[in-house]
Design a protein around this motif. Structure first.
Motif, PDB file in Angstrom:
ATOM      1  N   ALA A 180     -47.114 -53.645  15.287  1.00  0.00           N
ATOM      2  CA  ALA A 180     -46.901 -52.213  15.138  1.00  0.00           C
ATOM      3  C   ALA A 180     -45.646 -51.943  14.327  1.00  0.00           C
ATOM      4  CB  ALA A 180     -46.775 -51.569  16.512  1.00  0.00           C
ATOM      5  N   PRO A 181     -45.661 -50.930  13.476  1.00  0.00           N
ATOM      6  CA  PRO A 181     -44.460 -50.600  12.714  1.00  0.00           C
ATOM      7  C   PRO A 181     -43.365 -50.080  13.628  1.00  0.00           C
ATOM      8  CG  PRO A 181     -46.118 -48.907  12.420  1.00  0.00           C
ATOM      9  CD  PRO A 181     -46.784 -50.028  13.167  1.00  0.00           C
ATOM     10  N   ALA A 182     -42.132 -50.251  13.187  1.00  0.00           N
ATOM     11  CA  ALA A 182     -40.991 -49.755  13.953  1.00  0.00           C
ATOM     12  C   ALA A 182     -40.729 -48.316  13.555  1.00  0.00           C
ATOM     13  CB  ALA A 182     -39.768 -50.619  13.673  1.00  0.00           C
ATOM     14  N   CYS A 183     -41.031 -47.402  14.427  1.00  0.00           N
ATOM     15  CA  CYS A 183     -40.814 -45.988  14.137  1.00  0.00           C
ATOM     16  C   CYS A 183     -39.513 -45.540  14.786  1.00  0.00           C
ATOM     17  CB  CYS A 183     -41.971 -45.153  14.655  1.00  0.00           C
ATOM     18  SG  CYS A 183     -43.533 -45.510  13.825  1.00  0.00           S
ATOM     19  N   ILE A 184     -38.545 -45.201  13.973  1.00  0.00           N
ATOM     20  CA  ILE A 184     -37.242 -44.756  14.457  1.00  0.00           C
ATOM     21  C   ILE A 184     -36.993 -43.354  13.922  1.00  0.00           C
ATOM     22  CG2 ILE A 184     -34.777 -45.270  14.558  1.00  0.00           C
ATOM     23  CD1 ILE A 184     -35.420 -48.115  13.691  1.00  0.00           C
ATOM     24  N   VAL A 185     -36.427 -42.513  14.757  1.00  0.00           N
ATOM     25  CA  VAL A 185     -35.948 -41.212  14.302  1.00  0.00           C
ATOM     26  C   VAL A 185     -34.432 -41.221  14.411  1.00  0.00           C
ATOM     27  CG1 VAL A 185     -35.803 -38.759  14.831  1.00  0.00           C
ATOM     28  CG2 VAL A 185     -38.014 -39.890  14.835  1.00  0.00           C
ATOM     29  N   ALA A 186     -33.759 -40.924  13.312  1.00  0.00           N
ATOM     30  CA  ALA A 186     -32.304 -40.786  13.307  1.00  0.00           C
ATOM     31  C   ALA A 186     -31.971 -39.308  13.188  1.00  0.00           C
ATOM     32  CB  ALA A 186     -31.693 -41.568  12.150  1.00  0.00           C
ATOM     33  N   MET A 217     -29.609 -46.273   5.043  1.00  0.00           N
ATOM     34  CA  MET A 217     -30.039 -47.255   6.043  1.00  0.00           C
ATOM     35  C   MET A 217     -31.567 -47.264   6.174  1.00  0.00           C
ATOM     36  SD  MET A 217     -27.397 -48.865   7.102  1.00  0.00           S
ATOM     37  CE  MET A 217     -26.606 -48.606   5.501  1.00  0.00           C
ATOM     38  N   ALA A 218     -32.194 -46.090   6.026  1.00  0.00           N
ATOM     39  CA  ALA A 218     -33.659 -46.034   6.060  1.00  0.00           C
ATOM     40  C   ALA A 218     -34.251 -46.872   4.930  1.00  0.00           C
ATOM     41  CB  ALA A 218     -34.131 -44.582   5.959  1.00  0.00           C
ATOM     42  N   GLN A 219     -33.633 -46.785   3.746  1.00  0.00           N
ATOM     43  CA  GLN A 219     -34.104 -47.600   2.627  1.00  0.00           C
ATOM     44  C   GLN A 219     -33.861 -49.081   2.890  1.00  0.00           C
ATOM     45  OE1 GLN A 219     -35.602 -46.893  -0.837  1.00  0.00           O
ATOM     46  NE2 GLN A 219     -35.988 -48.900   0.065  1.00  0.00           N
ATOM     47  N   ARG A 220     -32.712 -49.421   3.453  1.00  0.00           N
ATOM     48  CA  ARG A 220     -32.403 -50.826   3.720  1.00  0.00           C
ATOM     49  C   ARG A 220     -33.310 -51.408   4.803  1.00  0.00           C
ATOM     50  NH1 ARG A 220     -26.114 -52.343   3.867  1.00  0.00           N
ATOM     51  NH2 ARG A 220     -27.167 -54.361   4.109  1.00  0.00           N
ATOM     52  N   LEU A 221     -33.723 -50.588   5.763  1.00  0.00           N
ATOM     53  CA  LEU A 221     -34.693 -51.056   6.756  1.00  0.00           C
ATOM     54  C   LEU A 221     -36.016 -51.423   6.080  1.00  0.00           C
ATOM     55  CD1 LEU A 221     -34.111 -48.625   9.758  1.00  0.00           C
ATOM     56  CD2 LEU A 221     -33.927 -51.117   9.842  1.00  0.00           C
ATOM     57  N   LEU A 222     -36.446 -50.614   5.121  1.00  0.00           N
ATOM     58  CA  LEU A 222     -37.679 -50.926   4.397  1.00  0.00           C
ATOM     59  C   LEU A 222     -37.530 -52.198   3.579  1.00  0.00           C
ATOM     60  CD1 LEU A 222     -38.768 -47.378   3.153  1.00  0.00           C
ATOM     61  CD2 LEU A 222     -39.734 -48.691   5.046  1.00  0.00           C
ATOM     62  N   TRP A 223     -36.338 -52.458   3.044  1.00  0.00           N
ATOM     63  CA  TRP A 223     -36.120 -53.715   2.330  1.00  0.00           C
ATOM     64  C   TRP A 223     -36.184 -54.898   3.287  1.00  0.00           C
ATOM     65  CZ3 TRP A 223     -31.328 -51.390  -0.529  1.00  0.00           C
ATOM     66  CH2 TRP A 223     -31.773 -50.646  -1.633  1.00  0.00           C
ATOM     67  N   THR A 224     -35.785 -54.693   4.529  1.00  0.00           N
ATOM     68  CA  THR A 224     -35.876 -55.763   5.524  1.00  0.00           C
ATOM     69  C   THR A 224     -37.325 -56.050   5.871  1.00  0.00           C
ATOM     70  OG1 THR A 224     -33.750 -55.067   6.458  1.00  0.00           O
ATOM     71  CG2 THR A 224     -35.127 -56.508   7.813  1.00  0.00           C
ATOM     72  N   ASP A 225     -38.101 -54.992   6.074  1.00  0.00           N
ATOM     73  CA  ASP A 225     -39.526 -55.115   6.396  1.00  0.00           C
ATOM     74  C   ASP A 225     -40.163 -53.758   6.108  1.00  0.00           C
ATOM     75  OD1 ASP A 225     -42.072 -55.117   7.760  1.00  0.00           O
ATOM     76  OD2 ASP A 225     -41.383 -56.851   8.904  1.00  0.00           O
ATOM     77  N   PRO A 226     -41.206 -53.700   5.274  1.00  0.00           N
ATOM     78  CA  PRO A 226     -41.823 -52.412   4.950  1.00  0.00           C
ATOM     79  C   PRO A 226     -42.374 -51.665   6.158  1.00  0.00           C
ATOM     80  CG  PRO A 226     -42.527 -54.082   3.381  1.00  0.00           C
ATOM     81  CD  PRO A 226     -41.786 -54.803   4.471  1.00  0.00           C
ATOM     82  N   ALA A 227     -42.533 -52.354   7.292  1.00  0.00           N
ATOM     83  CA  ALA A 227     -43.022 -51.682   8.496  1.00  0.00           C
ATOM     84  C   ALA A 227     -41.903 -51.029   9.295  1.00  0.00           C
ATOM     85  CB  ALA A 227     -43.768 -52.681   9.388  1.00  0.00           C
ATOM     86  N   PHE A 228     -40.650 -51.280   8.925  1.00  0.00           N
ATOM     87  CA  PHE A 228     -39.522 -50.720   9.672  1.00  0.00           C
ATOM     88  C   PHE A 228     -39.207 -49.333   9.105  1.00  0.00           C
ATOM     89  CE2 PHE A 228     -37.617 -55.153  10.798  1.00  0.00           C
ATOM     90  CZ  PHE A 228     -38.747 -55.426  11.545  1.00  0.00           C
ATOM     91  N   VAL A 229     -39.907 -48.345   9.621  1.00  0.00           N
ATOM     92  CA  VAL A 229     -39.824 -46.981   9.096  1.00  0.00           C
ATOM     93  C   VAL A 229     -38.848 -46.162   9.941  1.00  0.00           C
ATOM     94  CG1 VAL A 229     -41.115 -44.876   8.593  1.00  0.00           C
ATOM     95  CG2 VAL A 229     -42.185 -47.123   8.256  1.00  0.00           C
ATOM     96  N   MET A 230     -37.892 -45.541   9.285  1.00  0.00           N
ATOM     97  CA  MET A 230     -36.963 -44.644   9.977  1.00  0.00           C
ATOM     98  C   MET A 230     -36.973 -43.287   9.288  1.00  0.00           C
ATOM     99  SD  MET A 230     -32.931 -45.095  11.020  1.00  0.00           S
ATOM    100  CE  MET A 230     -32.206 -44.977   9.376  1.00  0.00           C
ATOM    101  N   HIS A 231     -37.146 -42.228  10.079  1.00  0.00           N
ATOM    102  CA  HIS A 231     -37.107 -40.862   9.578  1.00  0.00           C
ATOM    103  C   HIS A 231     -35.738 -40.268   9.898  1.00  0.00           C
ATOM    104  CE1 HIS A 231     -41.515 -40.690   8.894  1.00  0.00           C
ATOM    105  NE2 HIS A 231     -41.516 -41.563   9.874  1.00  0.00           N
ATOM    106  N   VAL A 232     -35.122 -39.649   8.923  1.00  0.00           N
ATOM    107  CA  VAL A 232     -33.801 -39.054   9.097  1.00  0.00           C
ATOM    108  C   VAL A 232     -33.949 -37.543   9.214  1.00  0.00           C
ATOM    109  CG1 VAL A 232     -31.508 -38.777   8.087  1.00  0.00           C
ATOM    110  CG2 VAL A 232     -32.746 -40.935   7.794  1.00  0.00           C
ATOM    111  N   VAL A 233     -33.421 -36.976  10.303  1.00  0.00           N
ATOM    112  CA  VAL A 233     -33.547 -35.551  10.586  1.00  0.00           C
ATOM    113  C   VAL A 233     -32.160 -34.968  10.819  1.00  0.00           C
ATOM    114  CG1 VAL A 233     -34.628 -33.817  12.075  1.00  0.00           C
ATOM    115  CG2 VAL A 233     -35.743 -36.030  11.725  1.00  0.00           C
ATOM    116  N   ARG A 234     -31.835 -33.884  10.157  1.00  0.00           N
ATOM    117  CA  ARG A 234     -30.571 -33.196  10.436  1.00  0.00           C
ATOM    118  C   ARG A 234     -30.659 -32.482  11.777  1.00  0.00           C
ATOM    119  NH1 ARG A 234     -31.326 -32.411   4.898  1.00  0.00           N
ATOM    120  NH2 ARG A 234     -29.586 -33.134   3.594  1.00  0.00           N
TER     121      ARG A 234
END
Length: 563
Positions: free
Chosen positions: A100-106, A128-145
């Motif tokens: 399963a992909p890693a779904c993170i909300v920041a 950091m969201a971009q760097r997570l994708l470079w680590t693994d394309p399944a490591f998805v982080m959404h950034v929310v203000r």
């Protein structure tokens, strides 16, 4: 595109669907081997043995994958190193099955500034969201203000597996964030106010107990509570170091603990009794010699005191206490016999490309080597305008290797055809005495397939590091250059990347170069606030001599000055 920042705004219940991965069990993607106690030991080269008790069984929502471009095949070319030791015992681990992909909300404070040169936390976490994708394309982080929180979803079970709240200091705003993500099993805080800190929880367990019984259980030195305490302490320690790499490390620890194992963190897992038996059988004399020598024993104690994955701490220990005994210990335990069973490969992403042209012509292998040789003069001649070094480092990205004071680069051609050597020289203040000493390394350099790409290899205190370098950019007048590298000390289980900005005098390039320099950094996926400035004061006395036995008979100087 390399260097592009990604900032995705999460929409309510649109990227996670109700469901479970099921209980964590042996063989499942999220399983972690149980251990009876928690401890870690750092070894020369940065490898870490970390014993982590198993985390409690839980259920997580099954997150939908966000489409990402094709993942480039990982770099796997082996380097034959003259004078170093190749370890056939370093065997790559079996491939990890898709999970399963890693779904993170920041959730980030809209106006909060980070300690990373004051850069806004919104920009830092987007990177950091971009760097997570470079680590693994399944490591998805959404950034929310924190000013753009989506509404609370009406359906149950739609919370993301991991929520990280960053830079939210206002308690009223913090309460809204906590309420919005009340269903999230894991919520961590970085640089936040009391309202958010009080809601921190790992795997559904609050880190600030809410009852007397929970408080009593949380103090037990074993079991899930102890595991969560250690995990929280490790993440807090990493984030407290105020370095971009450590922000990423903390995020990966959360994914590793609560979504699925992260292969890059395999070196943190516990070693079994068989590891100690192998070390004693294969390397008994080297271990005994190190433990009975005061300086070598200090080196091991220093390494053992470093937090997990703190490469800065580990390498400071190594350069402080380096000695023939420490080298023999590392060479036997790690490089020759790979007693810890570790493996690492240089990071494949970002896929940084070398410069394509130089002085109006397509870049050639010879011209690229001449750029490396740079300003170095032939030791046998006094040449006007030339220097005793190729380049001096102005700034670097990797805090462990690129931030030492007074860094000189010596690139010179060897006697063999197309051979090139690289000797970095740098100053170190020893941890034990404060004494200032010079250190020097000796790399073999081989041409890559494309001009401007090179394979570097070095035996550093008993551990071989293989690196893939690229010349990202260099103006025609050689006023500065940007070199990017990705490497691994496979036997130490350590992968790393970095870049160095170099000039002939160690000063920052002129303002007229600002636009081109920023474009080069962007092409390498580097933000200006990730750079560490090098202290280039009081650099007299650097050992810059080059042995005539290794020099090319045709001389060492670059042909770029001949015209």
């Amino acid at each position: 595109m390399a260097g592009a920042s990604v900032c995705c705004v999460a929409q309510p219940a649109s990227w996670c669907v109700p469901g479970t991965l099921g209980s964590l069990s042996e063989g499942s993607p999220c399983h972690h081997p149980a251990a009876s106690s928690s401890a870690h030991a750092t070894l020369p080269g940065g490898g870490v043995a970390w014993r982590l008790p198993s985390l409690p069984q839980t259920t997580l929502p099954a997150c939908l994958s966000v489409p990402v471009g094709g993942h480039q095949r990982r770099y796997s070319r082996r380097l034959a190193v003259r004078g170093s030791v190749e370890s056939p015992a370093v065997v790559p681990p079996p491939p990890v099955a898709p999970a399963a992909p890693a779904c993170i909300v920041a959730v980030v404070g809209a106006s909060a500034a980070s300690p990373l040169q004051g850069e806004p936390w919104t920009a830092v976490m987007a990177h950091m969201a971009q760097r997570l994708l470079w680590t693994d394309p399944a490591f998805v982080m959404h950034v929310v203000r924190d000013t753009d929180l989506p509404p609370i979803p009406s359906s149950q079970g739609s919370a993301p597996p991991i929520v990280v709240v960053v830079g939210v200091h206002d308690d009223a705003v913090g309460q809204r964030v906590v309420q919005r993500y009340a269903e999230a099993l894991t919520l961590m805080a970085l640089d936040c106010g009391p309202a958010v800190e009080a809601a921190v929880r790992l795997g559904g367990s609050f880190q600030h107990p809410r009852s007397a019984l929970a408080g009593l259980l949380a103090k037990l030195p074993w079991g899930p509570a102890a595991a969560r305490r250690q995990l929280a302490a490790t993440i807090g320690s990493a984030w407290g170091r105020n370095r971009a790499d450590d922000v990423l490390f903390g995020l990966l620890l959360l994914v590793d603990a609560f979504v699925r194992p992260v292969p890059q963190l395999a070196g943190l897992r516990a070693q079994d009794l068989g590891t100690l038996q192998k070390m004693a059988t294969k390397c008994g004399p080297q271990i005994w010699a190190c433990l009975t020598d005061a300086s070598c024993k200090q080196a091991l104690d220093c390494l053992n005191a470093c937090p997990p994955n703190d490469q800065v701490c580990s390498y400071r220990c190594i350069v402080t206490y380096e000695s023939p005994l420490l080298e023999a210990f590392s060479l036997c335990v790690l490089q020759k016999h790979n007693c810890l069973g570790l493996h690492a490969e240089p990071p494949a992403l970002p896929a940084v490309q070398p410069m394509a042209a130089f002085r109006g012509q397509p870049l050639t292998h010879t011209a690229a080597e001449d750029i490396f040789v740079g300003w170095l003069r032939d030791p046998a001649r006094q040449q006007a305008g030339r220097l005793a070094w190729s380049w001096r480092v102005v700034a670097g990205v990797n805090a462990a290797y690129d931030s030492f004071p007074c860094q000189y680069q010596l690139f010179y051609r060897g006697k063999a055809r197309n051979s090139l050597w690289y000797d970095p020289v740098f100053k170190v203040q020893k941890l034990d005495s404060g004494e200032v000493v010079w250190r020097r390394r000796h790399y073999r350099v081989r041409r890559g397939d494309a001009p401007g790409t090179f394979y570097f290899s070095v035996l550093d205190n008993g551990v071989t590091s293989n690196e893939y370098w690229r010349i990202v950019d260099c103006p025609d007048d050689l006023s500065w250059a940007l070199f990017y590298y990705a490497g691994a000390a496979a036997a130490a289980g350590q992968a790393y990347s970095g870049a160095v900005l170099v000039t002939p005098d160690g000063d920052w390039p002129g303002k007229e170069q600002e636009e081109r320099l920023c474009a080069a950094l962007d092409a390498a996926g580097i933000k200006l606030w990730e750079l560490y400035r090098v202290d280039n004061k009081s650099c007299d006395g650097a050992p810059l001599d080059i042995s005539s036995k290794e020099l090319s008979p045709q001389g060492v100087e670059s042909s770029l000055f001949e015209s």
